[in-house]
Scaffold this motif. Structure first.
Motif, PDB file in Angstrom:
ATOM      1  N   PHE A   8       0.828  -1.203   0.000  1.00 13.43           N
ATOM      2  CA  PHE A   8       0.000   0.000   0.000  1.00 13.43           C
ATOM      3  C   PHE A   8       0.871   1.265   0.000  1.00 13.43           C
ATOM      4  N   ALA A  29      -7.697   6.709  -1.402  1.00 16.37           N
ATOM      5  CA  ALA A  29      -8.642   5.591  -1.549  1.00 16.37           C
ATOM      6  C   ALA A  29      -8.469   4.978  -2.927  1.00 16.37           C
ATOM      7  N   ARG A  31      -9.618   1.280  -5.475  1.00  9.64           N
ATOM      8  CA  ARG A  31     -10.533   0.138  -5.601  1.00  9.64           C
ATOM      9  C   ARG A  31      -9.788  -1.142  -5.241  1.00  9.64           C
ATOM     10  N   ASP A  32     -10.474  -2.028  -4.518  1.00 10.40           N
ATOM     11  CA  ASP A  32      -9.854  -3.295  -4.135  1.00 10.40           C
ATOM     12  C   ASP A  32      -9.580  -4.124  -5.387  1.00 10.40           C
ATOM     13  N   HIS A  40     -16.196  -1.690  -3.753  1.00 12.44           N
ATOM     14  CA  HIS A  40     -15.273  -2.177  -2.727  1.00 12.44           C
ATOM     15  C   HIS A  40     -14.029  -1.290  -2.785  1.00 12.44           C
ATOM     16  N   LEU A  42     -10.793   0.723  -0.713  1.00 11.23           N
ATOM     17  CA  LEU A  42      -9.876   0.661   0.426  1.00 11.23           C
ATOM     18  C   LEU A  42      -9.424   2.077   0.722  1.00 11.23           C
ATOM     19  N   LEU A  44      -6.936   4.398   2.779  1.00 10.86           N
ATOM     20  CA  LEU A  44      -5.614   4.202   3.379  1.00 10.86           C
ATOM     21  C   LEU A  44      -5.059   5.518   3.916  1.00 10.86           C
ATOM     22  N   ALA A  70     -14.702   7.268   4.138  1.00  8.17           N
ATOM     23  CA  ALA A  70     -15.626   6.178   3.779  1.00  8.17           C
ATOM     24  C   ALA A  70     -17.049   6.720   3.653  1.00  8.17           C
ATOM     25  N   ILE A  88     -12.790  -2.673   9.346  1.00  7.03           N
ATOM     26  CA  ILE A  88     -11.340  -2.648   9.572  1.00  7.03           C
ATOM     27  C   ILE A  88     -10.954  -4.011  10.125  1.00  7.03           C
ATOM     28  N   GLN A  96      -6.506  -9.784   8.945  1.00  3.35           N
ATOM     29  CA  GLN A  96      -5.838  -8.709   8.194  1.00  3.35           C
ATOM     30  C   GLN A  96      -4.719  -9.323   7.372  1.00  3.35           C
ATOM     31  N   HIS A 102      -6.152   0.017   6.914  1.00  2.00           N
ATOM     32  CA  HIS A 102      -7.068   0.422   5.844  1.00  2.00           C
ATOM     33  C   HIS A 102      -8.498   0.139   6.269  1.00  2.00           C
ATOM     34  N   HIS A 104     -12.192  -0.827   4.724  1.00  2.89           N
ATOM     35  CA  HIS A 104     -12.924  -1.328   3.563  1.00  2.89           C
ATOM     36  C   HIS A 104     -14.287  -0.637   3.524  1.00  2.89           C
TER      37      HIS A 104
END
Ligand code: 5GP
Ligand code: ZN
Length: 116
Positions: A8, A29, A31-32, A40, A42, A44, A70, A88, A96, A102, A104
């Protein structure tokens, strides 16, 4: 501030691809890569912090900031009215996988399976 081995941190530094959907002075932020829902993301912190468990009381405004982003992105991604989940994962029993704190943001489908 930055961990040379952290995936990350590398995304935040632009060393590997990860097109941000949001960024400010403290937060990025993305996308996963393996989305579990139509939305979805993330969220950070720019600074490397291994987990929520590793955070100090001084880190809590930053944790709040992640939740604030978020909340903002849930509206931007148009899932706020339908509902969404903010998660989280922290540490081994929290499942994790990436040791950089991060949040979600999951939405866009009914999230079955209640935790808590
Ligand atoms: P954790 O289990 O640590 O809470 O979640 C880590 C998340 O990071 C997983 O959902 C995983 O799919 C995502 N992920 C892992 N590597 C990458 C990557 O290189 N890019 C992106 N965008 N997501 C990643
Ligand atoms: Zn990191």
């Amino acid at each position: 501030m930055k961990d040379a081995n952290c995936i990350f941190c590398k995304i935040i530094a632009g060393e590997i691809p990860g097109e941000p959907v949001y960024q400010d002075d403290a937060v990025v932020a993305i996308r996963d890569i393996n989305p579990q829902a139509p939305v979805h993301l993330l969220i950070l912190p720019r600074t490397h912090l291994a987990s929520l468990a590793a955070a100090t009381p001084e880190d809590m405004p930053l944790v709040c900031r992640l939740v604030q982003v978020a909340w903002l992105l849930a509206a931007k991604e148009k899932v706020a009215q339908r509902g969404y989940r903010v998660v989280i994962n922290s540490g081994p029993e929290g499942d994790q996988v990436v040791p950089h704190l991060h949040v979600h943001l999951l939405g866009g489908r009914h999230l079955s399976g209640r935790i808590g």
